[in-house]
Write a protein that holds these residues in place. Sequence first.
Motif, PDB file in Angstrom:
ATOM      1  N   LEU A 122     -38.121  30.221 142.827  1.00  0.00           N
ATOM      2  CA  LEU A 122     -38.574  30.642 144.338  1.00  0.00           C
ATOM      3  C   LEU A 122     -37.989  32.031 144.530  1.00  0.00           C
ATOM      4  CD1 LEU A 122     -37.340  27.086 145.610  1.00  0.00           C
ATOM      5  CD2 LEU A 122     -39.579  27.808 145.172  1.00  0.00           C
ATOM      6  N   ILE A 123     -36.799  32.209 144.226  1.00  0.00           N
ATOM      7  CA  ILE A 123     -36.389  33.859 144.568  1.00  0.00           C
ATOM      8  C   ILE A 123     -37.521  34.616 143.977  1.00  0.00           C
ATOM      9  CG2 ILE A 123     -34.659  35.468 144.367  1.00  0.00           C
ATOM     10  CD1 ILE A 123     -32.802  32.957 144.427  1.00  0.00           C
ATOM     11  N   ARG A 124     -37.748  34.257 142.779  1.00  0.00           N
ATOM     12  CA  ARG A 124     -38.733  35.531 141.911  1.00  0.00           C
ATOM     13  C   ARG A 124     -40.015  35.692 142.781  1.00  0.00           C
ATOM     14  NH1 ARG A 124     -37.096  32.881 137.315  1.00  0.00           N
ATOM     15  NH2 ARG A 124     -35.828  34.065 136.009  1.00  0.00           N
ATOM     16  N   GLN A 160     -35.567  41.859 141.942  1.00  0.00           N
ATOM     17  CA  GLN A 160     -36.342  42.393 142.825  1.00  0.00           C
ATOM     18  C   GLN A 160     -36.649  41.351 143.917  1.00  0.00           C
ATOM     19  OE1 GLN A 160     -37.431  45.200 143.464  1.00  0.00           O
ATOM     20  NE2 GLN A 160     -38.249  44.784 145.324  1.00  0.00           N
ATOM     21  N   GLY A 161     -36.476  39.862 143.515  1.00  0.00           N
ATOM     22  CA  GLY A 161     -36.831  38.798 144.485  1.00  0.00           C
ATOM     23  C   GLY A 161     -35.395  38.810 145.391  1.00  0.00           C
ATOM     24  N   TRP A 162     -34.363  38.999 144.653  1.00  0.00           N
ATOM     25  CA  TRP A 162     -33.244  39.065 145.569  1.00  0.00           C
ATOM     26  C   TRP A 162     -33.174  40.301 146.572  1.00  0.00           C
ATOM     27  CZ3 TRP A 162     -29.334  36.019 147.096  1.00  0.00           C
ATOM     28  CH2 TRP A 162     -29.047  35.076 146.482  1.00  0.00           C
ATOM     29  N   ARG A 163     -33.388  41.299 146.164  1.00  0.00           N
ATOM     30  CA  ARG A 163     -33.523  42.560 146.910  1.00  0.00           C
ATOM     31  C   ARG A 163     -34.619  42.247 148.090  1.00  0.00           C
ATOM     32  NH1 ARG A 163     -33.466  46.042 141.729  1.00  0.00           N
ATOM     33  NH2 ARG A 163     -31.132  45.936 141.619  1.00  0.00           N
ATOM     34  N   ARG A 164     -35.636  41.593 147.775  1.00  0.00           N
ATOM     35  CA  ARG A 164     -36.618  41.395 148.878  1.00  0.00           C
ATOM     36  C   ARG A 164     -36.021  40.424 149.947  1.00  0.00           C
ATOM     37  NH1 ARG A 164     -41.086  40.794 145.455  1.00  0.00           N
ATOM     38  NH2 ARG A 164     -40.381  38.662 145.111  1.00  0.00           N
ATOM     39  N   ALA A 188     -28.137  38.528 131.911  1.00  0.00           N
ATOM     40  CA  ALA A 188     -28.308  39.368 133.184  1.00  0.00           C
ATOM     41  C   ALA A 188     -29.789  38.780 133.614  1.00  0.00           C
ATOM     42  CB  ALA A 188     -28.700  40.896 132.555  1.00  0.00           C
ATOM     43  N   PRO A 189     -30.017  38.903 134.900  1.00  0.00           N
ATOM     44  CA  PRO A 189     -31.206  38.288 135.391  1.00  0.00           C
ATOM     45  C   PRO A 189     -32.337  39.321 135.229  1.00  0.00           C
ATOM     46  CG  PRO A 189     -29.891  39.669 137.314  1.00  0.00           C
ATOM     47  CD  PRO A 189     -29.227  39.463 136.009  1.00  0.00           C
TER      48      PRO A 189
END
Length: 270
Positions: free
Chosen positions: A42-44, A81-85, A74-75
């Motif tokens: 869901l994050i991706r 990128q999903g977390w940063r978004r 590591a992710p």
Amino acid sequence: MSTKVLALTGGHSYDVEAFRGYLGELHGCEVTWAEQPDGNALIRSGEAASYDALLCYDMPGITVKLRNPIRTEAPDAALKQGWRRLLDAGTGVVFLHHALASWPEWPEFAEIMGGIFLYRAGTVRGERHPDSGYIEHVPEEFRVVRDHPVTRGLPERFRLAGDEPYLCPVFEDSVEVLVRRVGYEEAGAYLSSEHTVLTGEERPCAGASSLVSDAAAWVRRERNSRIVYLQPGDNGSSFKSPHFVHLTRNALAWVSAVRSCGSSAAAGEE
């Protein structure tokens, strides 16, 4: 209007029924519960960024199994990128208890949370630190040290019948501590997490990180999002505690206010 919350679990054992009951006590929240690795998907995809808040009770990026080597990863780039978004979108995040051990191979994630629990010795902010310590199932007392929307309505001191204090790095230079633990000040009282995992036997910590802290709840901001970490939450008795439930409700309300009011309107708020 309900706060849309995505609750994430997986990667660490927990009392499923007690957690379910705890989610049911988060009045005013519409909770979607996802077990890892579904949460990472869901994050991706960016879907997680549509929620007002994440409630992270998961432990991705590390595999801990008794009497087995500790494995970390590591992710991938899409998950980072999903977390940063998500953080750019202003989705708030409340991290609970063992979530502090998440993604040890991704230093940026520790900075997002405001600290890290190390299952084995590692490098934190360019310095080597020993594995983190814990004391399992002990009564804990907490002291509110700052008036803040997250702590409003709590008594100055409150207790939990049986939880699990940590001895681990906290980045007090980049967080605002709201609640501190009372007692359990001696490093020798804590057990080595690495030794327990590898051998199944208990042994006191060999040493304590220079960044250890008695902080039990703190807040910070990352990109456009508000972040809260709550150190309690080891077992079912804490999930049934009115004080812990109240603290969680407050935390979710505070981190989700950015989405409710708009990032510019909320930026100047406490």
